[in-house]
Design an enzyme around this catalytic site. Structure first.
Site, PDB file in Angstrom:
ATOM      1  N   SER A  87       0.842  -1.201   0.000  1.00 15.37           N
ATOM      2  CA  SER A  87       0.000   0.000   0.000  1.00 15.37           C
ATOM      3  C   SER A  87       0.870   1.241   0.000  1.00 15.37           C
ATOM      4  CB  SER A  87      -0.883   0.003   1.248  1.00 15.37           C
ATOM      5  OG  SER A  87      -0.070   0.234   2.382  1.00 15.37           O
ATOM      6  N   LYS A  88       0.203   2.341  -0.292  1.00 15.65           N
ATOM      7  CA  LYS A  88       0.892   3.635  -0.277  1.00 15.65           C
ATOM      8  C   LYS A  88       1.469   3.890   1.116  1.00 15.65           C
ATOM      9  CE  LYS A  88      -0.934   7.906  -0.466  1.00 15.65           C
ATOM     10  NZ  LYS A  88      -1.936   8.904  -0.842  1.00 15.65           N
ATOM     11  N   ARG A  89       0.692   3.457   2.105  1.00 16.40           N
ATOM     12  CA  ARG A  89       1.146   3.659   3.491  1.00 16.40           C
ATOM     13  C   ARG A  89       2.462   2.919   3.764  1.00 16.40           C
ATOM     14  NH1 ARG A  89      -3.346   1.746   6.139  1.00 16.40           N
ATOM     15  NH2 ARG A  89      -4.566   2.614   4.447  1.00 16.40           N
ATOM     16  N   GLY A 136       4.836   2.455   1.751  1.00 15.70           N
ATOM     17  CA  GLY A 136       5.909   3.263   1.181  1.00 15.70           C
ATOM     18  C   GLY A 136       6.339   4.329   2.175  1.00 15.70           C
TER      19      GLY A 136
END
Ligand code: GLU
Length: 506
Positions: free
Chosen positions: A263-265, A267
């Site tokens: 997920s973006k999180r 990253g």
């Protein structure tokens, strides 16, 4: 006759293009190229509430940077446009109406409140989010449950309504997934999905089937999160166009991060990019870093993405795009999730930097240096510098740390590393080195090193004692490539100036 291969990447323009999307692009592209086919980029922007301005242009830029250009798109044109679903709005309604006429879909007049009440009233512990399905459809307000004259009245009054698919009871629908083999579903477990919304826009389910048909898509590769929707799509194909016309599907495995789906999180938390290129959310102004800006070469991105879920059956890891086109096959994609390993991604980049020619790297390095204020760059020096430091760089951005000192003479020195052992003898030694270098007419690392060592020996100084000060004089600290390689590239004047300047402060 074999069908012309036509594949599509069909993103919704809702934000940055993450690794999973990028890998879908790549697999589509490789498959198309391998089979002499067409690769279409279709923008699925029917959900206006999720539309994000700038996202479409950004997707084009990502594909362009990665060298995975589509053959048909809203930018490239083509015979099957428009390639933006919002511009195809008028086209979908007749298919939805046809389904109603044939008894495969129905009008539903339920208001948002009525839907909310249904969800609330039917909610139980075993069924926390009740669906609009065959078990409850007759209790709702739709053209199946209401009398015909009532339906007509509502229609005459232009009452807002949607069109829903009527999922059959206890039918098994199945298809052959190119990666997973046969996959079957019990239609009773699937809800009556909305096909056409009250605003006349199709949902994804209707639009994807209609467009894959009209655009003559032969193979559809998409993320495995779409697998549960497959029974709806299969039925729509069956009802509208016939199952023989349905593209062959492959549902690509998830890309896994350190804790489940990447997920973006992840990253942000672990400090690696998950988007292809930098993406700034226009609403929040939040910037999410991309692989490009982090310093990845597109060749490396393509290479590691190809191997996230696929291999050619050998130990080979480094593949050019051409090799991938030749060797790729969708059947060799694994069905299990593929784990993203950032360290491995960096390893690929390092390998690609080593493999890339100096000339090819120069423009990128020049841009990087000038972004950081170094603009006076002699191209023959740049060429030598890139050649010298290339193999030490994992990311393109590392070039700055490994090379800025060739273009900028130090203003600060790691004096603490020199001063305790500095003495008169060393001062005299360097004065002699300057005199010797001034007379040197063969400015090559090896001859410069030999002279340096000879002078040290004549003065009974161990070279080890003067090499570190020499390095600090030239670059300011204890870093950089071989010191005589640095000297050779800096040239006579600059080297002597740097030594002289440092001697005044040591
Ligand atoms: N618009 C869908 C998405 O954003 C496309 C799925 C498909 O390729 O069919 O993922």
């Amino acid at each position: 006759m074999r069908k012309q291969v036509r594949v599509r990447f069909a993103p919704s323009p809702t934000g940055g293009l993450h690794l999973g999307g990028m890998r879908t692009v790549l697999y589509n592209y490789l498959f198309a190229k391998k089979n002499g086919g067409d690769f279409i980029l279709r923008i699925e922007d029917t959900d206006q509430s999720r539309y994000v301005s700038g996202a479409e242009e950004y997707i084009h830029n990502c594909l362009n940077w990665a060298g995975l250009e589509p053959t048909e798109s809203s930018y490239h044109g083509g015979n099957y446009g428009p390639y933006r679903q919002s511009e195809r709005k008028e086209l979908y309604k007749k298919y939805a109406e046809q389904l109603v006429k044939d008894g495969h879909a129905y009008y539903a007049f339920d208001t948002p409140d009525e839907l909310e009440n249904m969800r609330h009233d039917l909610k139980t512990e075993q069924n926390p989010s009740p669906q609009y399905d065959q078990s409850i459809r007759m209790k709702m307000r739709n053209s199946l449950s209401l009398a015909a004259n009532e339906v007509r009245k509502l229609q005459d009054a232009n009452a807002p309504h949607v069109i829903r698919i009527k999922m059959p009871e206890h039918e098994t629908v199945s298809f052959i997934d190119m990666i997973r083999g046969e996959v079957s579903f019990d239609t009773s477990l699937v809800d009556d999905k909305v096909l056409l919304k009250a605003d006349g826009m199709p949902t994804y389910h209707l639009a994807v089937v209609v467009d894959d048909h009209l655009m003559k898509i032969s193979h559809a590769f998409r993320g495995e999160e779409w697998l549960p929707s497959a029974p709806v799509h299969i039925l729509l194909w069956k009802y509208l166009f016939g199952l023989n016309e349905m593209p062959q599907w492959a549902h690509l495995p998830l890309i896994l991060g350190p804790n489940g789906k990447l997920s973006k999180r992840d990253g942000a938390k672990f400090g690696f990019p998950v988007f292809a290129m930098n993406w700034t959310d226009p609403k929040t102004n939040e910037l999410t870093e991309g692989f490009k800006e982090k310093g990845f070469l597109p060749e490396a991105l393509i290479n590691f993405l190809a191997l996230l879920g696929w291999n050619d059956g050998t130990e080979q890891e480094i593949f050019t795009k051409e090799e991938l086109i030749e060797k790729f096959s969708i059947e060799r994609v694994h069905s299990g999730g593929a784990k993203f390993d950032y360290e491995k991604a960096k390893w690929f980049n390092h390998e690609w930097i080593k493999k890339s020619g100096v000339r090819g790297m120069e423009p990128g390095v020049k841009r990087l240096l000038s972004e950081k204020g170094i603009t006076d760059i002699d191209s023959s020096v740049l060429e030598k510098v890139v050649g010298l430091v290339k193999d030490r760089c994992t990311l393109l951005t590392d070039f700055y740390d490994h090379s800025y000192f060739f273009f900028k003479s130090p203003e600060k020195w790691d004096i603490a590393a020199v001063r305790p052992k500095w003495n008169e003898a060393k001062q005299l030694f360097f004065a002699e080195v300057i005199r010797n270098y001034e007379l040197n007419n063969d400015w090559k690392a090896i001859s410069l090193e030999n002279s340096f060592k000879e002078i040290a020996a004549a003065n009974q100084i161990k070279p080890g004692e003067v090499l570190l000060p020499l390095r600090i004089m030239l670059v300011g600290g204890k870093f950089g490539p071989g010191v005589f390689d640095i000297i050779e590239i800096l040239g006579k004047n600059e080297t002597i100036n740097r030594i002289k300047k440092a001697l005044t402060v040591f």
